[in-house]
Design a protein around this motif. Structure first.
Motif, PDB file in Angstrom:
ATOM      1  N   THR A  61       6.588  56.028 -66.898  1.00  0.00           N
ATOM      2  CA  THR A  61       7.232  55.122 -67.859  1.00  0.00           C
ATOM      3  C   THR A  61       8.388  54.377 -67.199  1.00  0.00           C
ATOM      4  OG1 THR A  61       6.655  56.602 -69.692  1.00  0.00           O
ATOM      5  CG2 THR A  61       8.406  54.996 -70.081  1.00  0.00           C
ATOM      6  N   ALA A 116       8.301  50.337 -66.679  1.00  0.00           N
ATOM      7  CA  ALA A 116       9.337  49.485 -67.275  1.00  0.00           C
ATOM      8  C   ALA A 116      10.012  48.635 -66.211  1.00  0.00           C
ATOM      9  CB  ALA A 116      10.369  50.358 -67.995  1.00  0.00           C
ATOM     10  N   GLU A 165      10.936  52.668 -74.035  1.00  0.00           N
ATOM     11  CA  GLU A 165      10.820  53.341 -72.739  1.00  0.00           C
ATOM     12  C   GLU A 165      11.887  54.424 -72.567  1.00  0.00           C
ATOM     13  OE1 GLU A 165      11.123  50.109 -73.162  1.00  0.00           O
ATOM     14  OE2 GLU A 165       9.245  49.184 -72.441  1.00  0.00           O
ATOM     15  N   VAL A 225      10.962  57.514 -74.658  1.00  0.00           N
ATOM     16  CA  VAL A 225       9.900  58.323 -74.053  1.00  0.00           C
ATOM     17  C   VAL A 225      10.451  59.151 -72.900  1.00  0.00           C
ATOM     18  CG1 VAL A 225       7.759  58.232 -72.714  1.00  0.00           C
ATOM     19  CG2 VAL A 225       8.023  56.801 -74.750  1.00  0.00           C
ATOM     20  N   VAL A 226      11.245  58.519 -72.043  1.00  0.00           N
ATOM     21  CA  VAL A 226      11.763  59.228 -70.872  1.00  0.00           C
ATOM     22  C   VAL A 226      12.741  60.325 -71.274  1.00  0.00           C
ATOM     23  CG1 VAL A 226      13.073  58.971 -68.724  1.00  0.00           C
ATOM     24  CG2 VAL A 226      11.401  57.233 -69.382  1.00  0.00           C
ATOM     25  N   CYS A 247      10.651  63.207 -72.718  1.00  0.00           N
ATOM     26  CA  CYS A 247       9.939  63.876 -71.631  1.00  0.00           C
ATOM     27  C   CYS A 247      10.890  64.725 -70.786  1.00  0.00           C
ATOM     28  CB  CYS A 247       9.235  62.841 -70.741  1.00  0.00           C
ATOM     29  SG  CYS A 247       7.764  62.090 -71.466  1.00  0.00           S
TER      30      CYS A 247
END
Length: 327
Positions: free
Chosen positions: A189, A193, A293, A296-297, A300
Motif C-alpha cells: 500500500t 501510494a 492508504e 490501511v497501513v 496493518c
C-alpha cells in the motif's frame, strides 16, 4: 570446530534430561510433529521483520552508498553469533537441569552468576519488546479507531492472550506467516501510494555518495535494532522436527531478511525521494493523514505488532515457569 561438527552430525543432539522439558520441544515419541525447516525459517524471519521496516527507507537515505555493505555486515554478525550458540549447545551435549537452554549454557560457562545476569537481561529486554509491541499497536489504532488509548491497550491484551498460549513452533510459525502477509499488504500500500503520486524516480546523487559519520550511525542503529535471532534461535531449535537443521533455517532466514530489507529500504527511498520534506523517519508519515492508504497501513501495522508477540514471549514464559517451579 568439534561443536559444529557434532551439531551437524546428529538429529537428536538435544537435551536428554527428562526433568527439563523446553516449552517448544516435542517429546521424543512426538518428534515427527515438530516444525519443518521452512516453518522454523518463517518464525526466524518474523523475529526480524516487523513494523520497524517502516523506518528502513529513511535509514537507507542516511546510510547512502554504505547502506548495503552495512546491512551485509549486520547479517554476517547475526549469523555468526547465532550459529555459535547452536555450536556451543551441540558441544555441551546433554544440558543440566536449568530453566532454559540459554540458562544451561550460561551455567556451564559462567556459573550461577552468569545465569542470573543472562536471565535478568533476557527478561528485561524481551518483556520490554513485547510491551512496546502492545503500546505501538494501541497508538496506531488510536489514530483510526473511535476508542480511547486505554481501551485499545486492554483490547490488545485480549488479542495476544490466545496467541501467547501457543506451545508448538508449528503454531507460532503460522502466526508469524500471517504477520508477514499483513505486513506485505501494508508495504504494498505504501509503495502503491507513492508510485501513484511520484512515479518511480531515478536514483538521486545523495543516495550514491558516501554518508557522514553521523548519518551512517543513524542507519546502523536502525538496521541493527531490526535483528534478534540470538534471543530465539535455541527455542526454535527445540521445536524443530530435525534440530540439526536449525543452522539451515538460520542461514535461510537471514538471507530472506537481508533481501527484504534491501528491497524495502532502496525501493521506498527511491519512490519517496522527491516527496515534500523528503523521506520521513517513518515512511507512513509520507502518506496523507486521514487518507485511505494511511488507514490501511496503520491498521496493518497494528495487527503486525500483535502478531509478533508469540516467539519473543516464549523465552520469557520458559524462564518464568522455571522460576515458579523451582521456588
Amino acid at each position: 570446530n568439534a561443536g559444529a561438527a557434532s551439531f551437524a552430525a546428529d538429529d537428536d543432539a538435544m537435551p536428554s534430561d527428562p526433568k527439563r522439558e523446553p516449552l517448544l520441544s516435542p517429546s521424543p515419541a512426538d518428534r515427527a510433529s515438530g516444525a519443518s525447516t521452512l516453518q522454523a525459517t518463517v518464525s526466524l524471519v518474523k523475529i526480524c521483520v516487523g513494523t520497524g521496516v517502516m523506518a528502513l527507507p529513511w535509514a537507507f537515505v542516511q546510510g547512502a552508498s554504505f547502506s548495503l555493505p552495512g546491512l551485509a555486515l549486520l547479517v554476517a554478525w547475526n549469523w555468526y553469533t547465532s550459529f555459535q550458540l547452536l555450536a556451543c549447545r551441540a558441544a555441551a551435549g546433554p544440558l543440566p537441569q536449568q530453566r532454559s537452554a540459554y540458562s544451561a549454557l550460561a551455567h556451564a560457562g559462567l556459573g550461577k552468576a552468569g545465569v542470573y545476569v543472562l536471565e535478568g537481561s533476557l527478561l528485561l529486554v524481551l518483556i520490554g519488546v513485547c510491551a512496546s509491541m502492545q503500546i505501538q499497536s494501541a497508538q496506531l489504532l488510536a489514530a483510526v479507531a473511535p476508542f480511547s488509548y486505554t481501551v485499545l491497550v486492554l483490547g490488545g491484551a485480549l488479542v495476544v492472550a490466545p496467541l501467547a498460549l501457543q506451545r508448538t513452533l508449528r503454531g507460532i510459525s503460522a502466526i508469524a506467516a500471517a504477520g508477514l502477509l499483513v505486513l506485505g499488504v501494508g508495504l504494498a500500500t505504501v509503495a502503491g501510494a507513492g508510485m501513484m503520486q511520484y512515479g518511480l524516480p531515478p536514483p538521486v546523487a545523495a543516495q550514491l555518495a558516501p554518508p557522514s559519520a553521523e548519518s551512517f550511525s543513524a542507519f546502523f542503529g536502525i538496521a541493527a535494532f531490526s535483528f534478534g535471532t540470538q534471543c530465539t534461535i535455541l527455542p526454535v531449535q527445540d521445536g524443530m522436527r530435525q534440530p540439526r537443521r536449525a543452522g539451515t533455517a538460520l542461514a535461510a532466514s537471514l538471507l530472506v531478511v537481508a533481501l527484504l530489507y534491501a528491497c524495502v529500504g532502496v525501493a521506498l527511498a527511491l519512490i519517496y525521494a522527491h516527496a515534500s520534506g523528503g523521506v520521513r523517519p517513518l515512511i507512513i508519515m509520507n502518506l496523507t493523514p486521514g487518507s485511505a492508504e494511511a488507514f490501511v497501513v496503520e491498521v496493518c501495522s497494528a495487527l503486525v505488532a500483535l502478531l509478533s508477540y508469540p516467539l519473543p514471549l516464549m523465552p520469557v514464559i520458559q524462564l518464568l515457569a522455571g522460576l515458579v517451579q523451582t521456588s
